[in-house]
Write an enzyme that holds these catalytic residues in place. Sequence first.
Site, PDB file in Angstrom:
ATOM      1  N   ARG A   1      -2.415  -7.315  -7.929  1.00 50.67           N
ATOM      2  CA  ARG A   1      -3.501  -8.039  -6.970  1.00 50.67           C
ATOM      3  C   ARG A   1      -3.306  -9.548  -6.573  1.00 50.67           C
ATOM      4  O   ARG A   1      -2.937 -10.165  -7.735  1.00 50.67           O
ATOM      5  CB  ARG A   1      -4.963  -7.728  -7.480  1.00 50.67           C
ATOM      6  CG  ARG A   1      -5.220  -6.560  -7.314  1.00 50.67           C
ATOM      7  CD  ARG A   1      -6.552  -6.084  -7.661  1.00 50.67           C
ATOM      8  NE  ARG A   1      -6.621  -4.743  -8.007  1.00 50.67           N
ATOM      9  CZ  ARG A   1      -6.503  -3.665  -7.156  1.00 50.67           C
ATOM     10  NH1 ARG A   1      -6.327  -3.657  -5.914  1.00 50.67           N
ATOM     11  NH2 ARG A   1      -6.545  -2.234  -7.601  1.00 50.67           N
TER      12      ARG A   1
ATOM     13  N   HIS B   1       7.716 -12.032  -0.933  1.00 51.33           N
ATOM     14  CA  HIS B   1       6.798 -11.060  -1.364  1.00 51.33           C
ATOM     15  C   HIS B   1       5.815 -10.909   0.020  1.00 51.33           C
ATOM     16  O   HIS B   1       5.688 -11.625   0.851  1.00 51.33           O
ATOM     17  CB  HIS B   1       5.643 -11.668  -2.247  1.00 51.33           C
ATOM     18  CG  HIS B   1       4.996 -13.169  -1.794  1.00 51.33           C
ATOM     19  ND1 HIS B   1       5.958 -14.321  -2.096  1.00 51.33           N
ATOM     20  CD2 HIS B   1       3.907 -13.631  -1.038  1.00 51.33           C
ATOM     21  CE1 HIS B   1       5.344 -15.333  -1.674  1.00 51.33           C
ATOM     22  NE2 HIS B   1       4.122 -15.009  -1.124  1.00 51.33           N
TER      23      HIS B   1
HETATM   24  P1  AMP Z   1       2.346 -17.337   0.016  1.00 48.19           P
HETATM   25  O1  AMP Z   1       1.280 -18.309   0.337  1.00 48.19           O
HETATM   26  O2  AMP Z   1       2.637 -16.305   0.811  1.00 48.19           O
HETATM   27  O3  AMP Z   1       3.469 -17.747  -0.665  1.00 48.19           O
HETATM   28  O4  AMP Z   1       1.744 -16.527  -1.078  1.00 48.19           O
HETATM   29  C1  AMP Z   1       1.368 -16.666  -2.478  1.00 48.19           C
HETATM   30  C2  AMP Z   1       0.215 -15.975  -3.010  1.00 48.19           C
HETATM   31  O5  AMP Z   1       0.336 -15.885  -4.419  1.00 48.19           O
HETATM   32  C3  AMP Z   1      -1.225 -16.609  -2.567  1.00 48.19           C
HETATM   33  O6  AMP Z   1      -1.800 -15.618  -1.652  1.00 48.19           O
HETATM   34  C4  AMP Z   1      -1.786 -16.926  -4.211  1.00 48.19           C
HETATM   35  O7  AMP Z   1      -3.299 -16.687  -4.110  1.00 48.19           O
HETATM   36  C5  AMP Z   1      -1.017 -15.924  -4.916  1.00 48.19           C
HETATM   37  N1  AMP Z   1      -0.899 -16.220  -6.251  1.00 48.19           N
HETATM   38  C6  AMP Z   1      -0.923 -17.617  -6.714  1.00 48.19           C
HETATM   39  N2  AMP Z   1      -0.906 -17.329  -8.077  1.00 48.19           N
HETATM   40  C7  AMP Z   1      -1.023 -16.274  -8.330  1.00 48.19           C
HETATM   41  C8  AMP Z   1      -1.345 -15.289  -9.771  1.00 48.19           C
HETATM   42  N3  AMP Z   1      -1.276 -15.923 -10.821  1.00 48.19           N
HETATM   43  N4  AMP Z   1      -1.511 -14.071  -9.583  1.00 48.19           N
HETATM   44  C9  AMP Z   1      -1.827 -13.290  -8.456  1.00 48.19           C
HETATM   45  N5  AMP Z   1      -1.429 -13.907  -7.130  1.00 48.19           N
HETATM   46  C10 AMP Z   1      -1.370 -15.421  -7.304  1.00 48.19           C
END
Ligand code: AMP
Length: 123
Positions: free
Chosen positions: A32, A103
């Site tokens: 999540r 991702h």
């Molecule tokens: P992006 O901006 O497409 O690179 O997506 C990175 C995503 O990772 C963002 O939506 C963040 O909220 C999420 N994220 C960052 N740190 C964590 C974490 N420790 N656990 C889960 N999601 C995370």
Amino acid sequence: MGDAAETLFERIIAGEIPADVVYQDETTFAFRDINPQARVHVLVVPRKKYRNVGELAEADPQLLSDVLLTARKVAELEGISGNGYRVVFNTGSDAGQTVFHVHAHVLGGEQLGMFGRPQGGVH
Ligand code: AMP
């Protein structure tokens, strides 16, 4: 591609940083998002690191397919495959990519809004 540094998601996959794991298999890992943008917001990550979806598609199309099949599996597990869901790959800074380990965002569980422009912005 000069990316020796370990990313946050490699540390999550390795179990060094806790995550709410939804599904995992031999090639992919789903958990999540910590800052959900919809009722359901799950990230699907290939265990092997590529910077973005284009690099993944070029280097390993089978693994890209695995990521998309895991996205579908997550939607089924979350009970949102019937009503529909969105799969997003942010690439680079204009798209807001912050973690350079490719991702898929799987979003759903409610009617999703439009997207593409800054909030409230028009060009
Ligand atoms: P992006 O901006 O497409 O690179 O997506 C990175 C995503 O990772 C963002 O939506 C963040 O909220 C999420 N994220 C960052 N740190 C964590 C974490 N420790 N656990 C889960 N999601 C995370």
